[in-house]
Design an enzyme around this catalytic site. Structure first.
Site, PDB file in Angstrom:
ATOM      1  N   PHE A 175      -6.969   7.994   0.721  1.00 56.41           N
ATOM      2  CA  PHE A 175      -8.298   8.246   0.171  1.00 56.41           C
ATOM      3  C   PHE A 175      -9.340   7.700   1.137  1.00 56.41           C
ATOM      4  O   PHE A 175      -9.030   6.894   2.014  1.00 56.41           O
ATOM      5  CB  PHE A 175      -8.448   7.585  -1.203  1.00 56.41           C
ATOM      6  CG  PHE A 175      -7.602   8.235  -2.260  1.00 56.41           C
ATOM      7  CD1 PHE A 175      -8.121   9.261  -3.052  1.00 56.41           C
ATOM      8  CD2 PHE A 175      -6.271   7.850  -2.448  1.00 56.41           C
ATOM      9  CE1 PHE A 175      -7.322   9.872  -4.012  1.00 56.41           C
ATOM     10  CE2 PHE A 175      -5.484   8.462  -3.406  1.00 56.41           C
ATOM     11  CZ  PHE A 175      -6.012   9.470  -4.190  1.00 56.41           C
TER      12      PHE A 175
ATOM     13  N   ASN B 149      -3.741   3.016   7.133  1.00 57.11           N
ATOM     14  CA  ASN B 149      -2.803   3.474   6.125  1.00 57.11           C
ATOM     15  C   ASN B 149      -3.582   3.787   4.866  1.00 57.11           C
ATOM     16  O   ASN B 149      -3.736   2.968   3.991  1.00 57.11           O
ATOM     17  CB  ASN B 149      -1.769   2.370   5.870  1.00 57.11           C
ATOM     18  CG  ASN B 149      -0.969   2.611   4.628  1.00 57.11           C
ATOM     19  OD1 ASN B 149      -0.741   3.763   4.258  1.00 57.11           O
ATOM     20  ND2 ASN B 149      -0.564   1.544   3.969  1.00 57.11           N
TER      21      ASN B 149
ATOM     22  N   HIS C  55      -7.104  -1.670   8.940  1.00 63.47           N
ATOM     23  CA  HIS C  55      -6.452  -2.955   8.705  1.00 63.47           C
ATOM     24  C   HIS C  55      -6.631  -3.920   9.866  1.00 63.47           C
ATOM     25  O   HIS C  55      -5.873  -3.883  10.830  1.00 63.47           O
ATOM     26  CB  HIS C  55      -4.962  -2.742   8.443  1.00 63.47           C
ATOM     27  CG  HIS C  55      -4.708  -2.115   7.116  1.00 63.47           C
ATOM     28  ND1 HIS C  55      -4.427  -2.835   5.987  1.00 63.47           N
ATOM     29  CD2 HIS C  55      -4.760  -0.816   6.734  1.00 63.47           C
ATOM     30  CE1 HIS C  55      -4.282  -2.022   4.958  1.00 63.47           C
ATOM     31  NE2 HIS C  55      -4.480  -0.775   5.379  1.00 63.47           N
TER      32      HIS C  55
ATOM     33  N   SER D 112       0.821  -1.207   0.000  1.00 63.56           N
ATOM     34  CA  SER D 112       0.000   0.000   0.000  1.00 63.56           C
ATOM     35  C   SER D 112       0.858   1.262   0.000  1.00 63.56           C
ATOM     36  O   SER D 112       0.381   2.333  -0.332  1.00 63.56           O
ATOM     37  CB  SER D 112      -0.917   0.025   1.225  1.00 63.56           C
ATOM     38  OG  SER D 112      -1.853  -1.008   1.135  1.00 63.56           O
TER      39      SER D 112
ATOM     40  N   GLU E 209      -5.909  -6.911   9.965  1.00 58.99           N
ATOM     41  CA  GLU E 209      -4.753  -7.817  10.076  1.00 58.99           C
ATOM     42  C   GLU E 209      -3.599  -7.174  10.830  1.00 58.99           C
ATOM     43  O   GLU E 209      -2.587  -7.828  11.111  1.00 58.99           O
ATOM     44  CB  GLU E 209      -4.286  -8.245   8.673  1.00 58.99           C
ATOM     45  CG  GLU E 209      -3.396  -7.249   7.935  1.00 58.99           C
ATOM     46  CD  GLU E 209      -4.128  -6.017   7.387  1.00 58.99           C
ATOM     47  OE1 GLU E 209      -5.350  -5.900   7.617  1.00 58.99           O
ATOM     48  OE2 GLU E 209      -3.475  -5.169   6.767  1.00 58.99           O
TER      49      GLU E 209
ATOM     50  N   CYS F 244      -9.388  -1.704   3.067  1.00 58.94           N
ATOM     51  CA  CYS F 244      -8.616  -0.548   2.605  1.00 58.94           C
ATOM     52  C   CYS F 244      -8.978  -0.186   1.160  1.00 58.94           C
ATOM     53  O   CYS F 244     -10.097   0.225   0.911  1.00 58.94           O
ATOM     54  CB  CYS F 244      -7.127  -0.810   2.797  1.00 58.94           C
ATOM     55  SG  CYS F 244      -6.178   0.712   2.764  1.00 58.94           S
TER      56      CYS F 244
ATOM     57  N   GLY G 136      -2.607   3.821  -4.190  1.00 61.08           N
ATOM     58  CA  GLY G 136      -3.166   4.622  -5.270  1.00 61.08           C
ATOM     59  C   GLY G 136      -4.598   5.065  -5.063  1.00 61.08           C
ATOM     60  O   GLY G 136      -5.197   4.871  -4.008  1.00 61.08           O
TER      61      GLY G 136
ATOM     62  N   GLN H 226     -12.688   0.740  -0.563  1.00 58.63           N
ATOM     63  CA  GLN H 226     -13.017   1.896  -1.402  1.00 58.63           C
ATOM     64  C   GLN H 226     -13.606   1.434  -2.729  1.00 58.63           C
ATOM     65  O   GLN H 226     -14.574   2.021  -3.245  1.00 58.63           O
ATOM     66  CB  GLN H 226     -11.760   2.747  -1.624  1.00 58.63           C
ATOM     67  CG  GLN H 226     -11.233   3.370  -0.322  1.00 58.63           C
ATOM     68  CD  GLN H 226      -9.789   3.827  -0.429  1.00 58.63           C
ATOM     69  OE1 GLN H 226      -9.138   3.661  -1.463  1.00 58.63           O
ATOM     70  NE2 GLN H 226      -9.275   4.406   0.643  1.00 58.63           N
TER      71      GLN H 226
END
Lengths: 375, 1126
Positions: free
Chosen positions: A310, A307, A349, A53, A351, A265, A240, A269
């Site tokens: 966006f 993390n 996250h 990421s 995890e 994440c 991105g 989105q």
């Protein structure tokens, strides 16, 4: 601080707004460019540097000391270091000896072609990014002149509109058997993973739920996936702009309601976009291990690892999608669930790796979603 | 869940007197808790026996009870005030134990609830057995161990754990009575001591984890099961040293994220299983070789570490825990610093180091080796841009003469070869000594490999490497920096910046440059001016809880040279307000502690109320004055000249107050003024005049006052001739010390020579570089005189006395260790008038503006001698404020700000119709081998107050509050010196009349038989036939022991008798004055008990009191109704 016994080259991080932060170059690569983001984590540097990421980003560590406990191969999130560069206040340079130790961090970075800068006033840099927003930047030697460095920083492609998922996704599909532990469910369920830059920990957590994974490239088609007859779809994290990968949202839309879906994440989105919601860029993103997220149904608060630059806008959610989780620092959306379809996703996250494990139960929730769907 | 509305009145317990292991961090916590609950509009009832605290200031609760902290008293208060809930988690182990006692004795109405921690939570966490079971059920590892109730059981368990084995007594504080046994003999002894120390006579024998990493997590959990780790703290010293004695660092530096998160998971599991609601501290040990992790303990309350964590991160744990206790959940609370949710985990972008302060030098005979039992009496914390900077700031803040890690000399004399010295250091490294990090520094300098240093000490290699980096920086100072200075060239800003970022103080740099031989004349002044010329000043960074992620408005700053630029967070003082800076007292130590914190906090409040912006500079994380919420602008900095000047340059205060923080800021007064810093209050020259023996003598003479004949000596011959002139006994002391450090009463020439020799050979660790002032003062000792303390406020033209305190013990016992009473009990009015008039004269002559304290001695024929005057806040100031209700600190602050006493309205001495007695609490049990005697050197760590209409009861309350419970019946052992026998006669008769059974050693018994017709049972003296007196004490119930000796030196017999009494927890009286007061108190109690019995007959059982005493809050005592007409 650089001990006098170690000779390092002076270098600097130059931002596209012209600000310069000096330091010393570490690693074998002298130059790097990308979006500059800061992370407030006080541990877990190796996980961060290998997290796909962070692809294309220069990561600024705010914690005073980095590298104190060396590196350990088993915590790598990917075989390569994905971050474009790393900026430290103080990277530990001498040889490391630690009970789990494999290599020290400077050597590790050198071996992975990762550019680093240490001895930087990271607090000033962080406050700059906080106040001015995430910016693009360039790490390079000091002797080339300021103007040249500024030009390079300005030339870095903006994050908005960038489809980086394709760059870090797996080139070919591959399979992963379940990792059955004593507590794992008995029945094996096949699940397709759409890889936008997956972290190893996510795959491991899914496999521990006795899920047999087939990991597909980001631009996999429905035919590719159907051939394996998966019973569920997982959309991974990744770097991105989510809006730059319409093909992924398209794919997700096709499966929403047909198979149980779970996204983390970037995957979250993409699922939001698939449902017709919108995403936008946060000023400087969420990067850290201490973000409080509240479950809007139970009121429970988890400390989560985050993390992302966006974010999903809460304003254009379709009526069948509800925001299930909120960040209580800035009231941004942290999770969605479909009221009429077997699908949910989270921005943070679960995890961890690095970070707190408060939300790790979400993998079980996915497993249950699968079981209920086929019950 | 929002605030509970079913509760109106909540009772909070403080932590009682300051003792080792339980210091003013609980004043900080409870004060914060009081404020947090006041905000919620609860009616607050506070119980704390310690008058020196901020929390017992009447403004912090609705009803403030300074009464003994017994279950009986607590129950009476609770019933009287109609308390509905008790919050026991803010006052340390004392409060928790008191709450449990109260609960187990079922004294309270059944509808009174415990909030914060319930009895069930406390029981699980505190009972070793249940805690162990709970951990095992959770699948967590605990050290191999078992409980023993006898020494035999203990030795059996040691078979399983192997040696070394750890002994931990149940329900004791700071590990009292615990230790490490390396063999069976040691185990037997430790087991026996631990069983005695434990109130439930139980010990845990445990596998040793010595050398493992020691980690602490400070966490908060609410009843919705939301939980956060506020701060992880790593002990630099590995397991084997009590965490209170360890150098610690935050955040955790040497754990991987995998290790850290898995430890965090365990902590959450523990908190959940215990049912925690509020703050707690969980300790873990991690084997550095295998990664095996075990849970050591969990405290379901705020702790010393949580105070540290709050200061280290900016997260107010006690405040949040208090809010959770009344029903809130974490998600409902805000982080006051960022305005974001309080349900988050602070991120640090700096290093915080805590270093312990010891006082071993005050306890000759005890060994300075560290272990499981806490020995530190105070601590400093420092924040820095990196570990080295934080560490060296913390060390210089300790005020032990260690201006940098490397400034202690290497072990061994000057004649050792490097090889011999290295061998010596290596031997030392294996032992956990207070100077361990300094020893690592010397070892590395002598060529020891880093790996071996890590192996010998158990320190993580990363810490060893940090020390190596300090050595490298020092080489730069004694090399290139010294070269440039020697050549008269200007070192570059870059070089200065680099050196300063390693935490090297200007003073340390001066020593390095000077000792390099290249520029021997280099001193602090030179280094500072060269550095400033290069434009290198520290940058003041904000403590923001979030590593810069969010904007923060809290004015809490620390200095660092490590990050020179960040204009966006410059600390900008408001331009429209005048600024007054208050210098705090640095780390607590015996003689300078919580009292000065009270003074600083009250003054800060007073200045703020006058419209000033207040600036606090202090380095003590335990205090209220370092709570950013309690002061205007907080600078968490060592209180040294360099650090204070840097803050002054930044803040440009209109005035700096040096008279409130004890000797620490006072020692800086002259130097600060020399740098143009405006000092408010008494002129530093006057301070100097009162402290300099020569000037002081001249002043006393000029005023026509009497002082004990004296002289000053620099060597033994002069000292001896002075003593011969003025006659023995003499009192000797070094000038410029607080707490009577190295003060001694000497009866003969031989002892005098010895004292002087010791003084010269060792030198003394003085707070400041005093050069010529290293003199020994020799005073005539006024034997048998009564000492008197006077606290007063003056404005330059008027002196108003706040209180006259009469010491119970006669002259020769340090005022901090002696029991004293307001008002005086035995002094005639004429003497009191004389004292008042002398106080006024001295105050005016010294031009005191603010607080002053004067000590007098009144001889048997009522002659008044003035002993010393201190133009500063005294240790007794908070006691005086609580005892009289007179806000002397506020008055002094107003005077310092320019008001006259008339303007403040404080114009006459308060006189009250009740008696307040202050008693000292001594740490004998922590310093085994030290001689148990009171003398002119202060040794007490804390104090308590007893208040009542009647002196006897007030005294008795103070004794009970100090932990000395005198039962109304039982055995009393008497063994007094010949000089005291006359005084013993009536007192012994009284004791016998009250029904006590008397026992005495031969001489005392014969005297009593002959002179008082008493027939005490005769106990054999030591070294005569067995069983002797010590055997008797060890195996028979004894209610109290009276043992006196000639002068202050206890003879060998007394040493053993007293040590036995301390070990057994038997109240011990060492002076006739003390016995007299105790007998007065016991007689008064007898009367009171008789009266209560009559009263109770007419009352229903349910309303009967549990304690014989009446309890009254300070708010009532301070009412005008208690004024007396003169």
């Amino acid at each position: 601080m650089i001990p006098p016994s170690i000779k390092l080259t002076k270098a600097a991080l130059t931002l596209d707004d012209g600000a310069v932060f000096e330091g010393f170059s570490v690693g074998e690569i002298a130059e790097a460019e990308g979006e500059v983001v800061f992370i407030t984590a006080m541990s877990g540097y190796q996980e961060v540097l290998t997290d796909p990421s962070y692809h294309g980003q220069i990561v600024v560590f705010t914690t005073a000391h980095v590298g104190n406990y060396g590196t350990h191969p088993e915590v790598d999130q990917a075989p390569v270091a994905h971050a474009a560069g790393a900026v430290f206040h103080e990277l530990w340079l001498p040889p490391v000896k630690h009970w789990l130790n494999d290599k020290d961090l400077p050597n590790y970075m050198a071996g992975r072609q990762l550019a680093g800068l240490t001895g930087v006033d990271t607090r000033a840099l962080t406050l700059h990014l906080r106040d001015k927003g995430a910016r693009n930047g360039y790490i390079g030697p000091l002797d080339q002149g300021l103007e040249k460095a500024r030009a390079k920083a300005r030339a870095v492609a903006p994050m908005i509109g960038r489809d980086l998922a394709k760059e870090v996704s797996c080139p070919e599909p591959y399979s992963l058997p379940p990792l059955v532990l004593d507590w794992s469910p008995k029945e094996t369920i096949p699940v397709a993973v759409i890889d936008f830059g997956v972290k190893k920990s996510i795959l491991d957590d899914l496999r521990r739920e006795n899920l047999e994974l087939t990991v597909f490239p980001a631009d996999a088609t429905r035919q590719d996936i159907e051939s394996l007859k998966p019973k569920g779809i997982f959309l991974t994290n990744g770097p991105g702009d989510p809006a730059a990968c319409p093909y992924a949202a398209e794919l997700a839309r096709e499966y929403l309601g047909r198979l149980p879906l779970f996204g983390i994440c970037l995957g979250h989105q993409i699922m939001a976009l698939a449902a017709g919601a919108e995403t936008y860029k946060l000023p400087f993103g969420h990067h850290g291990l201490n973000h409080p997220v509240q479950d809007s149904r139970t009121g429970r608060i988890w400390l989560t690892s985050q993390n992302h630059g966006f974010c999903v806008s809460p304003h254009k959610l379709p009526s069948n999608v509800r925001a299930s989780h909120w960040n209580i620092n800035d009231d941004t959306v942290e999770g969605l669930e479909w009221t009429d379809k077997p699908a949910f996703c989270v921005q943070f996250h679960p995890e961890a790796s690095p970070g707190p494990h408060d939300a790790c139960g979400l993998f079980k929730r996915f497993r249950k979603l699968l079981e209920d769907f086929y019950a | 869940m929002p605030r509970r509305t079913d509760l109106e009145t909540i009772m909070i317990f403080g932590s009682g007197p300051i003792i080792i292991g339980q210091a003013c961090e609980f004043d900080y916590s409870a004060t914060q808790g009081c404020k947090a609950l006041k905000e919620e509009n609860y009616r607050l009832i506070l119980l704390n026996s310690n008058p020196a605290t901020v929390m017992t200031d009447p403004e912090f609760s609705d009803r403030t009870y300074v009464e003994p902290m017994t279950a009986e008293v607590a129950a009476d208060v609770a019933v009287k005030e109609n308390v509905q809930a008790i919050l026991p988690t803010l006052g340390g182990q004392t409060a928790l134990n008191l709450a449990m006692d109260l609960f187990l004795k079922k004294y309270l109405p059944p509808d009174v609830v415990m909030i914060g921690s319930t009895p069930e939570v406390i029981e699980i966490a505190e009972s070793r057995q249940r805690f162990r079971e709970t951990m095992t059920n959770l699948g967590l590892e605990v050290p191999v161990s078992d409980l023993a109730n006898t020494v035999d059981e203990a030795t059996a368990i040691a078979q399983k754990t192997g040696f070394p084995a750890i002994v931990r007594p149940s329900y004791t504080l700071g590990g009292t009575g615990g230790g490490v046994a390396y063999n069976l003999d040691e185990l037997t002894e430790l087991a026996w001591r631990g069983l005695t120390a434990s109130p439930v006579h139980q010990i845990l024998v445990e596998e040793s984890l010595i050398g493992w990493k020691e980690m602490e997590l400070e966490m908060i959990r609410d009843l919705d099961d939301n939980a956060i780790i506020v701060c992880g703290i790593e002990n630099v010293d590995p397991m084997g040293v009590h965490t209170g004695d360890s150098v610690t660092v935050a955040p955790i530096q040497t754990l991987t994220d995998v290790e850290y998160q898995s430890m965090r998971d365990d902590a959450l599991k523990v908190a959940r299983a215990v049912g925690l609601n509020g703050g707690c501290n969980i300790q873990f040990a991690i084997n550095p070789e295998t990664g095996r992790r075990v849970v050591i303990e969990m405290n379901p309350r705020v702790s010393r570490s949580s105070a540290l964590a709050s200061k280290a991160t900016g997260f107010p744990i006690a405040r949040v825990a208090s809010k959770l206790a009344v029903g809130y959940t974490l998600g409902e609370l805000k982080n006051g610093i960022t305005g974001k949710s309080a349900c988050f985990e602070p991120a640090l972008d700096y290093c915080v180091v805590k270093a312990p302060r010891f006082n071993f030098e005050k306890f000759a005979g005890s060994s300075p080796v560290l272990g499981l039992e806490m020995k530190a009496v105070g601590e400093t914390m420092a924040l820095g841009g990196n570990f080295r900077e934080a560490l060296q700031k913390a060390l210089r803040g300790l005020e032990i003469g260690q201006v940098g890690l490397g400034s202690f000399p290497p072990p061994g004399g000057p004649n050792l070869s490097d090889e011999e010295r290295l061998e010596l250091v290596k031997e030392k490294l294996v032992q956990p000594l207070p100077e361990r990090l300094s020893d690592v520094y010397h070892a590395l300098k002598l060529g020891l490999a880093a790996e071996e240093a890590a192996h010998l000490t158990g320190l993580d290699p990363w810490f060893i490497d940090q020390i190596r980096l300090i050595i490298e920086a020092e080489k730069m100072a004694s090399g290139p920096l010294a070269d440039l200075i020697a050549k008269g060239e200007k070192p570059s800003a870059e070089m200065w910046r680099h050196l300063k970022a390693q935490g090297l103080s200007d003073l340390r740099l001066a020593v390095l440059v000077s000792e390099s031989g290249k520029a021997p004349e280099a001193n602090q002044e030179l280094i500072s001016s060269l550095r400033l010329e290069a434009g290198v000043i520290p940058y003041f960074r904000q403590v923001d809880t979030c590593a810069g992620e969010f904007e923060a408005g809290t004015p809490y700053y620390y200095s660092s040279f490590d990050s020179p630029v960040s204009p966006s967070e410059e600390s900008r003082p408001p331009a429209d307000k005048k600024r007054v800076m208050i210098l705090g007292g640095g780390p607590n130590r015996i003689g300078q502690g919580i009292e000065f914190d009270y003074c600083c906090v009250k003054a800060s409040q007073a200045f703020a109320a006058m419209g000033f912006e207040t600036i606090m500079v202090n380095s003590n994380p335990e205090t209220v004055s370092t709570d950013y919420d309690a002061v205007g602008r907080l600078y968490f900095e060592p209180v040294t000249l360099e650090d204070v000047l840097a803050v002054c340059r930044k803040e440009k205060p209109d005035g700096v107050v040096v008279q409130l923080g004890g000797q620490t800021p006072l020692n800086l007064a002259m130097a600060l003024r020399a740098h143009g810093v405006p000092i408010w209050g008494t002129d530093p020259a006057s301070i100097f005049r009162a402290e300099n023996r020569r000037d002081w003598s001249a002043l006393v003479e000029k005023l026509g006052l009497r002082q004990p004949p004296s002289g000053m000596a620099r060597d033994a011959e002069t000292a001896k001739s002075i003593a011969a002139r003025i006659g023995y006994p003499v009192m000797v002391r070094p000038s410029f010390v607080l707490g009577g450090r190295a003060m001694c009463v000497i009866y003969n020439e031989h002892d005098l020579s010895e004292y002087v020799a010791q003084f010269i050979s060792q030198g003394l660790e003085l707070g400041a570089d005093l050069g010529d002032e290293r003199l020994i003062l020799v005073d005539k000792f006024l034997e048998g005189a009564v000492e008197v303390d006077v606290d007063a406020v003056a404005d330059g033209n008027q002196v108003v006395i706040a209180a006259i305190m009469e010491h119970i013990e006669q002259a020769g016992i340090h005022s901090g260790d002696s029991c004293c009473s307001i008002p005086p009990i035995t002094l005639p009015l004429s003497v009191l008038e004389g004292i008042r008039s002398q106080t006024r004269k001295l105050g005016l002559e010294l031009g005191v503006k603010g607080l002053m304290n004067i000590q007098f001695a009144v001889t048997k024929d009522n002659e008044i001698y003035v002993l010393e005057a201190n133009p500063r806040a005294s240790r007794t100031a908070p006691f005086v404020a609580k005892a009289t209700g007179c806000p002397i600190i506020e008055v002094a602050a107003k005077v310092m700000a320019g008001q006259t006493l008339q303007e403040t309205g404080f114009v006459s001495e308060p006189r009250r119709d009740y008696v307040a007695v202050k008693e000292a609490v001594l740490p004998w049990s922590r310093f085994k081998g030290a001689s148990v005697t009171l003398g002119p050197e202060m040794r007490s760590t804390g104090e308590v107050m007893g208040v009542d209409k009647n002196f006897g009861i007030a005294f008795l309350k103070s004794q009970i509050a100090a932990g000395m419970n005198y039962p109304q019946l039982g055995n009393v052992v008497l063994t007094v010196c010949d000089a005291d026998k006359g005084a013993l006669r009536p007192l012994a008769s009284r004791l016998a009349e009250m029904g006590y059974f008397l026992l005495a050693t031969k001489g005392t018994a014969e005297f009593l038989e002959k002179e008082a017709s008493l027939k005490p049972v005769v106990l054999n003296k030591l070294r005569s036939i067995k069983p002797n007196i010590v055997d008797y004490l060890s195996s028979n119930p004894v209610q109290f022991v009276v043992n006196t000796t000639i002068g202050q030196k206890a003879d060998e017999d007394s040493v053993l008798i007293r040590a036995e009494a301390i070990k057994r927890g038997i109240p011990l009286i060492t002076t006739m004055a003390g016995l007299n007061a105790a007998v007065t108190g016991l007689l008064a109690l007898k009367e009171l008990t008789a009266k209560n019995e009559v009263d109770e007959k007419s009352q229903p059982e349910s309303t009967r009191k549990h304690s014989p005493f009446d309890v009254t809050p300070l708010q009532d005592y301070h009412l005008p109704a208690h004024d007396t007409k003169i």
